[in-house]
Scaffold this motif. Structure first.
Motif, PDB file in Angstrom:
ATOM      1  N   SER A  89       0.842  -1.197   0.000  1.00  0.00           N
ATOM      2  CA  SER A  89       0.000   0.000   0.000  1.00  0.00           C
ATOM      3  C   SER A  89       0.880   1.252   0.000  1.00  0.00           C
ATOM      4  O   SER A  89       2.017   1.231   0.463  1.00  0.00           O
ATOM      5  N   GLU A  90       0.325   2.303  -0.530  1.00  0.00           N
ATOM      6  CA  GLU A  90       1.040   3.583  -0.531  1.00  0.00           C
ATOM      7  C   GLU A  90       1.244   4.065   0.900  1.00  0.00           C
ATOM      8  O   GLU A  90       2.317   4.521   1.263  1.00  0.00           O
ATOM      9  N   LYS A  91       0.207   3.944   1.707  1.00  0.00           N
ATOM     10  CA  LYS A  91       0.249   4.295   3.129  1.00  0.00           C
ATOM     11  C   LYS A  91      -0.648   3.325   3.889  1.00  0.00           C
ATOM     12  O   LYS A  91      -1.655   2.859   3.376  1.00  0.00           O
ATOM     13  N   VAL A  92      -0.270   3.054   5.133  1.00  0.00           N
ATOM     14  CA  VAL A  92      -1.106   2.318   6.070  1.00  0.00           C
ATOM     15  C   VAL A  92      -1.479   3.319   7.156  1.00  0.00           C
ATOM     16  O   VAL A  92      -0.606   3.911   7.780  1.00  0.00           O
ATOM     17  N   ILE A  93      -2.770   3.508   7.341  1.00  0.00           N
ATOM     18  CA  ILE A  93      -3.260   4.490   8.304  1.00  0.00           C
ATOM     19  C   ILE A  93      -3.842   3.741   9.494  1.00  0.00           C
ATOM     20  O   ILE A  93      -4.696   2.868   9.334  1.00  0.00           O
ATOM     21  N   VAL A  94      -3.357   4.070  10.685  1.00  0.00           N
ATOM     22  CA  VAL A  94      -3.815   3.428  11.917  1.00  0.00           C
ATOM     23  C   VAL A  94      -4.205   4.496  12.932  1.00  0.00           C
ATOM     24  O   VAL A  94      -3.740   5.630  12.844  1.00  0.00           O
ATOM     25  N   PRO A  95      -5.039   4.142  13.920  1.00  0.00           N
ATOM     26  CA  PRO A  95      -5.484   5.155  14.881  1.00  0.00           C
ATOM     27  C   PRO A  95      -4.567   5.365  16.081  1.00  0.00           C
ATOM     28  O   PRO A  95      -4.790   6.280  16.861  1.00  0.00           O
ATOM     29  N   ASN A  96      -3.528   4.517  16.246  1.00  0.00           N
ATOM     30  CA  ASN A  96      -2.711   4.671  17.455  1.00  0.00           C
ATOM     31  C   ASN A  96      -1.296   4.121  17.269  1.00  0.00           C
ATOM     32  O   ASN A  96      -1.003   3.404  16.315  1.00  0.00           O
ATOM     33  N   GLN A  97      -0.444   4.470  18.222  1.00  0.00           N
ATOM     34  CA  GLN A  97       0.967   4.090  18.190  1.00  0.00           C
ATOM     35  C   GLN A  97       1.154   2.575  18.345  1.00  0.00           C
ATOM     36  O   GLN A  97       2.068   1.998  17.769  1.00  0.00           O
ATOM     37  N   LEU A  98       0.311   1.927  19.132  1.00  0.00           N
ATOM     38  CA  LEU A  98       0.431   0.480  19.334  1.00  0.00           C
ATOM     39  C   LEU A  98       0.347  -0.267  18.006  1.00  0.00           C
ATOM     40  O   LEU A  98       1.216  -1.086  17.692  1.00  0.00           O
TER      41      LEU A  98
END
Length: 186
Positions: A89-98
């Motif tokens: 993927s171009e970017k992986v977007i996650v909601p938190n540092q974990l």
């Protein structure tokens, strides 16, 4: 799967980027479509599908971090493909540092590919625990991930120190029969 892939192919043909919201059905379809159409895709992950499925199937409470430390993710037949989806993927977007740290370490996603974007609007909690007088109230879905059987198991010990304390569970879900049986044991 194939119908979903065809839908993405049709809808993405006139777009500049594909935005996938899960690593499996959306992610694999987006990876294939991006290769065939020469488009980039972003992957937004709100949680960890492999851990969630494992804890639901095994009925064993374990933290996300421990799940990966113990190598349990390797039991998933989907792991290798999800890893490819993340890495491509171009970017992986996650909601938190974990999640960011776990995906860098265990999926070998390059640091520069992972972005943290917290939920833009504070969400009300999916479950609530409150103490009202001498009563602890849990309100939420009755699913394995909530570890209510662990609380039920510990409650008699807690009650020794707080004799008037009651634990009220409010909710519905597939764990109801299991939880009712646990309560009957105590």
């Amino acid at each position: 799967f194939f119908a979903y892939f065809l839908k993405i192919m049709k809808d993405a043909s006139g777009q500049s980027i594909i935005y996938a919201l899960d690593p499996w059905l959306c992610g694999v379809s987006s990876l294939l479509a991006s290769k065939l159409l020469g488009k980039k895709y972003l992957l937004r992950l709100g949680g960890d599908a492999i851990w969630e499925r494992w804890t639901f199937a095994s009925r064993q409470p374990i933290s996300l971090r421990e799940f990966y430390k113990q190598g349990l993710y390797q039991q998933s037949k989907k792991f290798s493909l999800i890893k490819k989806v993340m890495q491509n993927s171009e970017k992986v977007i996650v909601p938190n540092q974990l999640l960011r740290n776990l995906y860098i370490e265990y999926y070998q996603v390059p640091k520069e590919k992972i972005e943290i974007i917290a939920n833009p609007i504070p969400q009300p909690p999916t479950s609530v625990t409150a103490v009202v007088n001498d009563q602890v109230i849990y309100a939420g879905r009755l699913i394995n991930l909530k570890n209510l059987d662990f609380v039920i198991k510990l409650f008699p010990e807690i009650k020794k120190q707080h004799q008037n304390l009651q634990f009220l569970i409010v909710g519905e879900g597939e764990e109801r029969p299991h939880l009712e049986a646990k309560i009957a044991e105590y």
